[in-house]
Design a protein around this motif. Structure first.
Motif, mmCIF file in Angstrom:
data_model
loop_
_atom_site.group_PDB
_atom_site.id
_atom_site.type_symbol
_atom_site.label_atom_id
_atom_site.label_comp_id
_atom_site.label_asym_id
_atom_site.label_seq_id
_atom_site.Cartn_x
_atom_site.Cartn_y
_atom_site.Cartn_z
ATOM 1 N N ASP A 1 0.832 -1.206 0.000
ATOM 2 C CA ASP A 1 0.000 0.000 0.000
ATOM 3 C C ASP A 1 0.866 1.254 0.000
ATOM 4 O O ASP A 1 0.535 2.245 -0.655
ATOM 5 C CB ASP A 1 -0.930 0.012 1.218
ATOM 6 N N GLY A 2 1.976 1.211 0.716
ATOM 7 C CA GLY A 2 2.882 2.357 0.763
ATOM 8 C C GLY A 2 3.498 2.657 -0.589
ATOM 9 O O GLY A 2 3.604 3.823 -0.995
ATOM 10 N N THR A 3 3.889 1.614 -1.302
ATOM 11 C CA THR A 3 4.464 1.788 -2.638
ATOM 12 C C THR A 3 3.420 2.331 -3.605
ATOM 13 O O THR A 3 3.698 3.230 -4.394
ATOM 14 C CB THR A 3 5.026 0.451 -3.159
ATOM 15 N N ILE A 4 2.213 1.806 -3.533
ATOM 16 C CA ILE A 4 1.122 2.284 -4.391
ATOM 17 C C ILE A 4 0.854 3.755 -4.109
ATOM 18 O O ILE A 4 0.707 4.559 -5.032
ATOM 19 C CB ILE A 4 -0.142 1.420 -4.193
ATOM 20 N N GLU A 5 0.799 4.121 -2.855
ATOM 21 C CA GLU A 5 0.541 5.517 -2.473
ATOM 22 C C GLU A 5 1.650 6.438 -2.984
ATOM 23 O O GLU A 5 1.379 7.518 -3.511
ATOM 24 C CB GLU A 5 0.415 5.625 -0.955
ATOM 25 N N THR A 6 2.898 6.021 -2.841
ATOM 26 C CA THR A 6 4.027 6.833 -3.306
ATOM 27 C C THR A 6 3.979 7.015 -4.815
ATOM 28 O O THR A 6 4.154 8.128 -5.324
ATOM 29 C CB THR A 6 5.364 6.171 -2.906
ATOM 30 N N LYS A 7 3.740 5.940 -5.542
ATOM 31 C CA LYS A 7 3.662 6.027 -6.999
ATOM 32 C C LYS A 7 2.495 6.914 -7.426
ATOM 33 O O LYS A 7 2.615 7.694 -8.374
ATOM 34 C CB LYS A 7 3.528 4.639 -7.618
ATOM 35 N N ALA A 8 1.382 6.817 -6.723
ATOM 36 C CA ALA A 8 0.213 7.635 -7.046
ATOM 37 C C ALA A 8 0.512 9.117 -6.854
ATOM 38 O O ALA A 8 0.157 9.948 -7.701
ATOM 39 C CB ALA A 8 -0.977 7.216 -6.186
ATOM 40 N N LYS A 9 1.163 9.464 -5.772
ATOM 41 C CA LYS A 9 1.486 10.871 -5.503
ATOM 42 C C LYS A 9 2.434 11.432 -6.555
ATOM 43 O O LYS A 9 2.276 12.557 -7.017
ATOM 44 C CB LYS A 9 2.096 11.024 -4.113
ATOM 45 N N ARG A 10 3.436 10.649 -6.928
ATOM 46 C CA ARG A 10 4.415 11.120 -7.914
ATOM 47 C C ARG A 10 3.808 11.242 -9.301
ATOM 48 O O ARG A 10 4.140 12.142 -10.068
ATOM 49 C CB ARG A 10 5.612 10.183 -7.949
ATOM 50 N N LEU A 11 2.939 10.351 -9.661
ATOM 51 C CA LEU A 11 2.360 10.338 -10.995
ATOM 52 C C LEU A 11 1.268 11.389 -11.176
ATOM 53 O O LEU A 11 1.068 11.902 -12.276
ATOM 54 C CB LEU A 11 1.794 8.942 -11.288
#
Length: 74
Positions: free
Chosen positions: A32-42
């Protein structure tokens, strides 16, 4: 990126939801943390490149520039 674009629905969408779908469909196993980080950057990149427009905070809609194509699933 192509997998992401292929999973963007017509109409409004949440960026995080699309990234989560890509993770599941391609068996990437992102936390979930990786998904959240990728979502914020994208998120901002999609707006900057005009691939998507922000309809309201946290909600995007694809523009005609959003590339769609055939990407074989593993």
């Amino acid at each position: 990126m192509q997998a992401y674009c292929n999973n963007v629905p017509d109409g409004e969408f949440k960026n995080r939801d699309v990234i989560e779908e890509v993770s599941e469909e391609y068996n990437l196993g992102w936390s979930d943390g990786t998904i959240e980080t990728k979502a914020k950057r994208l998120y901002r990149w999609l707006i900057f490149t005009q691939l998507a427009e922000e309809e309201k905070r946290g909600i995007l809609e694809a523009t005609e520039k959003m590339p769609r194509g055939n990407l074989l699933k593993p």
